[in-house]
Each structure stands twice: as structure tokens, then as C-alpha cells.
Design an enzyme around this catalytic site. Sequence first.
Site, PDB file in Angstrom:
ATOM      1  N   HIS A  56       0.851  -1.201   0.000  1.00  0.00           N
ATOM      2  CA  HIS A  56       0.000   0.000   0.000  1.00  0.00           C
ATOM      3  C   HIS A  56       0.876   1.236   0.000  1.00  0.00           C
ATOM      4  CE1 HIS A  56       0.703  -0.613   4.310  1.00  0.00           C
ATOM      5  NE2 HIS A  56       0.212   0.585   4.588  1.00  0.00           N
ATOM      6  N   HIS A  58       1.343   3.921   1.957  1.00  0.00           N
ATOM      7  CA  HIS A  58       1.882   4.669   3.108  1.00  0.00           C
ATOM      8  C   HIS A  58       3.403   4.751   3.059  1.00  0.00           C
ATOM      9  CE1 HIS A  58      -1.999   4.055   5.673  1.00  0.00           C
ATOM     10  NE2 HIS A  58      -2.063   5.122   4.893  1.00  0.00           N
ATOM     11  N   ASP A  60       5.670   4.641   5.268  1.00  0.00           N
ATOM     12  CA  ASP A  60       6.487   3.663   6.009  1.00  0.00           C
ATOM     13  C   ASP A  60       6.543   2.308   5.284  1.00  0.00           C
ATOM     14  OD1 ASP A  60       3.696   3.424   6.829  1.00  0.00           O
ATOM     15  OD2 ASP A  60       4.357   2.096   8.431  1.00  0.00           O
ATOM     16  N   HIS A  61       5.954   2.231   4.088  1.00  0.00           N
ATOM     17  CA  HIS A  61       6.034   1.017   3.260  1.00  0.00           C
ATOM     18  C   HIS A  61       6.642   1.290   1.885  1.00  0.00           C
ATOM     19  CE1 HIS A  61       3.510  -1.303   6.130  1.00  0.00           C
ATOM     20  NE2 HIS A  61       3.246  -0.060   6.490  1.00  0.00           N
ATOM     21  N   HIS A 114      -7.674  -0.502   5.103  1.00  0.00           N
ATOM     22  CA  HIS A 114      -6.599   0.308   5.702  1.00  0.00           C
ATOM     23  C   HIS A 114      -6.286   1.444   4.720  1.00  0.00           C
ATOM     24  CE1 HIS A 114      -3.014   1.284   7.988  1.00  0.00           C
ATOM     25  NE2 HIS A 114      -2.266   1.160   6.913  1.00  0.00           N
ATOM     26  N   ASP A 131      -0.404  -3.779   6.122  1.00  0.00           N
ATOM     27  CA  ASP A 131      -1.105  -3.319   7.326  1.00  0.00           C
ATOM     28  C   ASP A 131      -2.575  -3.738   7.305  1.00  0.00           C
ATOM     29  OD1 ASP A 131       1.293  -2.152   7.964  1.00  0.00           O
ATOM     30  OD2 ASP A 131       0.596  -0.088   7.792  1.00  0.00           O
ATOM     31  N   HIS A 169       4.328  -4.702  10.474  1.00  0.00           N
ATOM     32  CA  HIS A 169       4.852  -4.132  11.732  1.00  0.00           C
ATOM     33  C   HIS A 169       4.988  -5.211  12.793  1.00  0.00           C
ATOM     34  CE1 HIS A 169       4.229   0.240  10.783  1.00  0.00           C
ATOM     35  NE2 HIS A 169       3.334  -0.266   9.945  1.00  0.00           N
TER      36      HIS A 169
HETATM   37 FE    FE Z   1       2.508   0.765   8.207  1.00  0.00          FE
HETATM   38 ZN    ZN Z   2      -0.069   1.622   6.505  1.00  0.00          ZN
END
Ligand code: FE
Ligand code: ZN
Length: 253
Positions: A56, A58, A60-61, A114, A131, A169
Amino acid sequence: MPSPVEIEIVPCLSDNYAYLVKTGDVCAVVDPSEPEPVRAALAKRGWTLTHILNTHHHLDHTGGNLTLKEETGAVVVGPAKDAARIPGIDSGVEEGSDWSLGDHKVQVLEVPAHTRGAITFVIDGHAFTGDTLFTLGCGRLFEGDAAMMWASLSKLMKLPDDTKIWCGHEYTQSNGRFALSIEPGNQALKARMDEVNAQRAVGKPTVPATLGLEKQTNPFLRPDSAEIRKSLGMENQDTVAVFHEIRERKNNF
Ligand code: FE
Ligand code: ZN
């Protein structure tokens, strides 16, 4: 004989996991949060990056996409429906997209909620769930509602029980504390948490877990559990309503 698949866990940022997935001459990284730990893991194993997969959009990915692509020429693969939000995307995939990583067919499942474009990649019995499905938990509903997330999780639950879940995570321990608060009589959950606590005490990752174990212990896959329903005072409500309440309780735990 297809080449075997090897997986290397790459801890990133404070609690993210990226994964190297190596088979034959190809090596993908799933959800590179940042370039440096991925670079170090590649060097340690002597592997050459050929693909970048994003579950996805985001940051942090995807934060490592552009640097790693520039350094290695790796092909960026992500959700077609969210192509505009995936940095450096070369190939957009959707459910039913028929593509392969080396010798292995890659199954793409669309699992929105998400984010609206979220996907899970399944490669040789390994599901990279980002996530959406966490070990003992599920992602927050940023771009969908409870019914949409329940449909996404139900889709993942149709995979074989021995599917290995690799999520985005390291949240298992805190997820498990919540799980025990609403299903304290679940013996499989108690046993799993003993193991998780021991792993975390020595800094070990708690991924992967099998889907079968998730079904027995993850409250977000168990809205029909009699004990959870009783804890929530929702014995006679429909599955999505109970799922929604579990998500709300976790938000406030
Ligand atoms: Fe994440
Ligand atoms: Zn995420």
C-alpha cells in the site's frame, strides 16, 4: 523443480518490517520503509535486488522505493488502483493479475480498508499482508469501513491454513494484550502470548505466523467467538457489528 524461496526479515524504522524474497536469480523487497537497512540486508546475503513490491501507499512502506530503484534498477510493483500514490511504480497489479517472481506465480488479493488500494501478495505459501492483517491484529480503517475490512480479512481467511503471514509491523505483543482482554479464556491465545513474550524479551521477531494460528487467536478473525461476544455484550449481533466493536475497542485500548 522451481527454485526455493528464501525470506530475510529486514527491520526498518521503529517497528516496521520489510522482507527480502529471493528465488533463483530474482530478489524482491516487500515494503521498503527506508533504503539503508534493505541495502545492508542485501549486502549481508549477497543478493541483487530486482523487484520492489508495495502492499500500500503509506510512506512507512514505500519510503525506500525511489532510492533503491535508482541504485539497482529494480522494477516497482504495486496496486494499480493506487498507482498515483506509489513512488516510482512501473507495474500496477490487481486481483487476478497473472505475474511471476522467478519460477513462482504471484497471487494478488485486493484487501481494501486500511487504504483503498491495499493488496496482499501471496508467493509460494507466503502472504505479505502489509497493514491489513497483522499477527494478532488488523490495520486501522483509514480509507474504508468495518464491513470493507471484514470482507478483506474474510478473503485472506480463504487461503490455506498453513499460509505464512508476514505483516508490516512488529505489533504482536501489544495486539495480544488487547486480545487477552476480550478473550481471556482462549487457551491457544494464552500459549501463543507466552511464546511471543519470550521472543520479544530477547528481541526476536514474532513473524511469521500461520493463518491457522491467526484464526485460533486473532480477535479480528474471531467476531463469532462466543467468549468475545459475551465480553462485548453482543451475543446476538451480526458479525460485522461485532467486528466493528472489536476495532473500536482496540482503537481505545
Ligand atoms: Fe505501516
Ligand atoms: Zn499503513
